[in-house]
Design a protein around this motif. Sequence first.
Motif, PDB file in Angstrom:
ATOM      1  N   MET A   1       0.759  -1.288  -0.141  1.00 20.23           N
ATOM      2  CA  MET A   1       0.443  -0.220  -0.075  1.00 20.23           C
ATOM      3  C   MET A   1       0.704   1.697  -0.036  1.00 20.23           C
ATOM      4  SD  MET A   1      -3.039  -1.267  -0.362  1.00 20.23           S
ATOM      5  CE  MET A   1      -3.071  -3.075   0.196  1.00 20.23           C
ATOM      6  N   MET A   2      -0.032   2.306  -0.794  1.00 15.58           N
ATOM      7  CA  MET A   2       1.274   3.469  -0.662  1.00 15.58           C
ATOM      8  C   MET A   2       0.594   4.518  -0.164  1.00 15.58           C
ATOM      9  SD  MET A   2       3.047   2.116  -2.510  1.00 15.58           S
ATOM     10  CE  MET A   2       4.004   0.895  -3.605  1.00 15.58           C
ATOM     11  N   ALA A 229       1.849   2.743  -9.630  1.00 17.29           N
ATOM     12  CA  ALA A 229       2.469   2.876  -7.844  1.00 17.29           C
ATOM     13  C   ALA A 229       3.605   3.425  -6.861  1.00 17.29           C
ATOM     14  CB  ALA A 229       2.036   1.567  -6.752  1.00 17.29           C
ATOM     15  N   ASN A 230       3.474   4.412  -6.499  1.00 21.68           N
ATOM     16  CA  ASN A 230       4.620   4.819  -6.005  1.00 21.68           C
ATOM     17  C   ASN A 230       5.001   5.334  -5.091  1.00 21.68           C
ATOM     18  OD1 ASN A 230       5.951   7.654  -5.080  1.00 21.68           O
ATOM     19  ND2 ASN A 230       7.370   7.749  -7.443  1.00 21.68           N
ATOM     20  N   PRO A 231       6.450   4.528  -3.512  1.00 21.78           N
ATOM     21  CA  PRO A 231       6.297   4.199  -2.919  1.00 21.78           C
ATOM     22  C   PRO A 231       5.873   5.458  -1.982  1.00 21.78           C
ATOM     23  CG  PRO A 231       8.515   4.299  -3.927  1.00 21.78           C
ATOM     24  CD  PRO A 231       7.564   4.243  -4.678  1.00 21.78           C
ATOM     25  N   ASP A 232       6.471   7.093  -2.809  1.00 16.71           N
ATOM     26  CA  ASP A 232       6.215   7.996  -2.193  1.00 16.71           C
ATOM     27  C   ASP A 232       4.910   8.488  -2.218  1.00 16.71           C
ATOM     28  OD1 ASP A 232       8.513   8.377  -1.295  1.00 16.71           O
ATOM     29  OD2 ASP A 232       9.255   9.095  -3.383  1.00 16.71           O
ATOM     30  N   PHE A 233       4.379   9.006  -3.486  1.00 16.28           N
ATOM     31  CA  PHE A 233       2.968   9.547  -3.391  1.00 16.28           C
ATOM     32  C   PHE A 233       1.726   7.965  -3.847  1.00 16.28           C
ATOM     33  CE2 PHE A 233       5.026  10.252  -7.040  1.00 16.28           C
ATOM     34  CZ  PHE A 233       4.521  10.474  -7.755  1.00 16.28           C
ATOM     35  N   GLY A 234       1.287   7.177  -3.718  1.00 22.66           N
ATOM     36  CA  GLY A 234       0.827   6.048  -3.995  1.00 22.66           C
ATOM     37  C   GLY A 234       0.001   6.130  -5.755  1.00 22.66           C
ATOM     38  N   ALA A 235      -0.683   5.785  -5.795  1.00 20.12           N
ATOM     39  CA  ALA A 235      -1.043   4.673  -6.884  1.00 20.12           C
ATOM     40  C   ALA A 235      -1.823   5.958  -7.938  1.00 20.12           C
ATOM     41  CB  ALA A 235      -2.144   4.463  -6.549  1.00 20.12           C
ATOM     42  N   TYR A 236      -1.587   6.224  -9.402  1.00 23.76           N
ATOM     43  CA  TYR A 236      -1.694   6.856 -10.508  1.00 23.76           C
ATOM     44  C   TYR A 236      -1.463   5.886 -11.046  1.00 23.76           C
ATOM     45  CZ  TYR A 236       3.578   6.167 -11.685  1.00 23.76           C
ATOM     46  OH  TYR A 236       4.323   5.343 -11.584  1.00 23.76           O
ATOM     47  N   LEU A 237      -2.542   7.375 -12.605  1.00 24.44           N
ATOM     48  CA  LEU A 237      -2.124   6.953 -14.067  1.00 24.44           C
ATOM     49  C   LEU A 237      -1.267   7.093 -14.696  1.00 24.44           C
ATOM     50  CD1 LEU A 237      -6.004   7.997 -14.667  1.00 24.44           C
ATOM     51  CD2 LEU A 237      -4.634   6.082 -13.345  1.00 24.44           C
ATOM     52  N   THR A 238      -1.540   6.179 -16.265  1.00 24.20           N
ATOM     53  CA  THR A 238      -0.081   5.904 -17.228  1.00 24.20           C
ATOM     54  C   THR A 238      -1.203   5.828 -18.341  1.00 24.20           C
ATOM     55  OG1 THR A 238       0.522   3.762 -16.749  1.00 24.20           O
ATOM     56  CG2 THR A 238       1.196   5.296 -14.791  1.00 24.20           C
ATOM     57  N   ASP A 239       0.294   5.889 -19.175  1.00 25.88           N
ATOM     58  CA  ASP A 239      -0.648   5.684 -20.698  1.00 25.88           C
ATOM     59  C   ASP A 239      -0.573   3.969 -20.638  1.00 25.88           C
ATOM     60  OD1 ASP A 239       2.069   5.677 -21.723  1.00 25.88           O
ATOM     61  OD2 ASP A 239       1.453   7.523 -22.854  1.00 25.88           O
ATOM     62  N   SER A 379      -7.477  -5.281  -3.720  1.00 23.28           N
ATOM     63  CA  SER A 379      -6.627  -3.775  -5.183  1.00 23.28           C
ATOM     64  C   SER A 379      -5.457  -3.754  -4.048  1.00 23.28           C
ATOM     65  CB  SER A 379      -7.375  -3.310  -5.448  1.00 23.28           C
ATOM     66  OG  SER A 379      -5.934  -1.861  -5.832  1.00 23.28           O
ATOM     67  N   GLU A 380      -4.713  -3.295  -4.351  1.00 24.62           N
ATOM     68  CA  GLU A 380      -2.869  -2.626  -4.010  1.00 24.62           C
ATOM     69  C   GLU A 380      -3.102  -0.930  -4.446  1.00 24.62           C
ATOM     70  OE1 GLU A 380       0.559  -5.260  -3.653  1.00 24.62           O
ATOM     71  OE2 GLU A 380      -0.951  -7.295  -4.327  1.00 24.62           O
ATOM     72  N   HIS A 381      -4.271  -1.165  -4.954  1.00 27.23           N
ATOM     73  CA  HIS A 381      -4.068   1.050  -5.284  1.00 27.23           C
ATOM     74  C   HIS A 381      -4.829   1.243  -3.922  1.00 27.23           C
ATOM     75  CE1 HIS A 381      -3.282  -1.307  -9.212  1.00 27.23           C
ATOM     76  NE2 HIS A 381      -2.293  -1.249  -9.151  1.00 27.23           N
ATOM     77  N   ILE A 382      -4.221   1.962  -2.934  1.00 29.32           N
ATOM     78  CA  ILE A 382      -5.070   2.958  -1.877  1.00 29.32           C
ATOM     79  C   ILE A 382      -4.176   3.833  -1.593  1.00 29.32           C
ATOM     80  CG2 ILE A 382      -6.130   2.241   0.164  1.00 29.32           C
ATOM     81  CD1 ILE A 382      -6.413  -0.506  -0.531  1.00 29.32           C
ATOM     82  N   THR A 383      -4.034   4.732  -1.844  1.00 24.29           N
ATOM     83  CA  THR A 383      -4.008   6.298  -1.663  1.00 24.29           C
ATOM     84  C   THR A 383      -4.420   6.827  -0.286  1.00 24.29           C
ATOM     85  OG1 THR A 383      -3.066   6.304  -3.903  1.00 24.29           O
ATOM     86  CG2 THR A 383      -2.621   8.485  -2.602  1.00 24.29           C
ATOM     87  N   SER A 384      -3.733   7.186   0.524  1.00 24.25           N
ATOM     88  CA  SER A 384      -3.908   7.778   1.319  1.00 24.25           C
ATOM     89  C   SER A 384      -4.661   8.756   1.342  1.00 24.25           C
ATOM     90  CB  SER A 384      -3.128   8.430   2.789  1.00 24.25           C
ATOM     91  OG  SER A 384      -2.331   6.442   3.294  1.00 24.25           O
TER      92      SER A 384
END
Length: 542
Positions: A1-2, A229-239, A379-384
């Motif tokens: 989780m991020m 997913a990024n360890p610093d700011f969480g899940a995000y979208l890409t192309d 899901s592991e894409h959970i952002t604070s």
Amino acid sequence: MMTSKKMTAFVLGTAVALSSALPVLAADGSTEAVAPVVKTDAQVAADLGMLQGEGSGVTDAYLAKATTRLQAAILFLRLKGLEQTALAYKGMDNFTDAASVSEANKAILGYLKANPSLGWSGTGSGTFEPSAGVTAQQYYKVLLESLGYKQDSDFTYDGVLAFANKQGLTQVAGAGSLRNGHIAAATLEALKAKVKGGSKTLADTLAEQKVIDAAKAAETQYARINIAANPDFGAYLTDSAGSTLYWYTKDMENMSMCKDQCAVNWPIYYADNMQIPAELNAGDFKSIVREDGKKQTTYKGMPLYYFAKDEKAGDTKGQGVNNVWYAASYSAVTVAKDEKLGSYLADGKGMALYLYTKDTENKSVCKGTCEANWPIFYSEHITSSGDLKAPDFTVITRDDGTKQTAYKGAPLYYWVKDAKPGDVTGQGVGSVWYVIDPTTSSKQSAAPETSKGKAYAMDIAGFKFTQPELTVEVGSTVTFTNKDKIAKHNVVSDALVEGKPLFATPLLADGESYTLTFNQPGEYTYFCEPHKESMKGKIIVK
């Protein structure tokens, strides 16, 4: 989780809030964003006939079910263009456990047994084990063979995942035992991949063979939106290439403020047809027409951009630039609100998530029919953000090898009878299923002083009042303390005075307390409002 930076969510939320009061005008005079063609992996797989679902079709409940070995074999035959041949098979020899499947599936098993070169020779003891689960390694082997590769000549079984990665098959590699949603994503990957030694994709090849409709095969080439997913700011979208997509907090809802040199540094993202993971909401993607006449894709009303200095997949050099540019964030869990229940956990589409009080910490006991009615959430894409704290979410491995998301140790589920976002029809079912309120408060009620009587403590734990019947003296205080980490509770009197409860505490979060004073003799029955059917008690005052 991020975890995510609080400033990101705050600034973006402010930008959207300010824009809501302003008109949205595009260059063509329209005032509304246009909805592009957006389909999930599962929708495309269903359109192509790869996934056919059961009963109601390819539903969310179907996608949450564990994939079986028989399903994987059928998909292999579809991808090889052999399903109809297998269904027409009339041979009598079969696996010893073929009697456990339907007549049509018996033909499929018989065909596989009669053609061991296809790689489905059974378990070695004469059985096929059609209901057994399927791992990512096993299914990627199926997909590689569908693309024309052969085990032991092109790859080893131990090297399946590494070889699949080289062919661009990566999306479910870390999922362990698979569910039908994983199968949809992985199958679409394979359909987009080139067949061994050829220049055509598997989808094009199957279209030429008239196994799938050529027009629908074009859906496999829709622009892909992925979640990283990024360890610093969480899940995000890409192309589809893994390039990060960004938000500009100076933009307004459905209106880009990035022009001239800004647009050079932050090129716009646009796709008229998109394919997205099943956990994303198609309705969150729209298109706008900019002042320069160009079209741009928006996500949740905010225009999407690239950053010119990002050089390769995974680069996020634009994150936090000038405190106005941020990767387009995503969280698979959100906080929804209900008029009666208050705040509760929901998935990214707004569907309610539930806990099962018979579960123990990080352990699900919901199986079989229970799981069919209460599909698991993963899901592991959970952002604070706000009341959501990513560290409160963990991933557990169930007995069947599949993964499930847990909140503070409580495994999370859907309810099959919830039909749309905002439905909470699973609340209180069987007095064991409940939504979860993640909000917290630092306020606690102090116990009032009393000149007579005694002070009593009543804990609330495990969705129960620990002393369901308590006898106290006149003038005594009873302090209720919630010790359930995953749910809020209150104490409400059954007795009414002028139509209102004689007493009613606020909802108490984990660790919060509230004290009631009983100055009159009598029997006072009470209940917890969110969990009324199972949480009741009585205080006898003498």
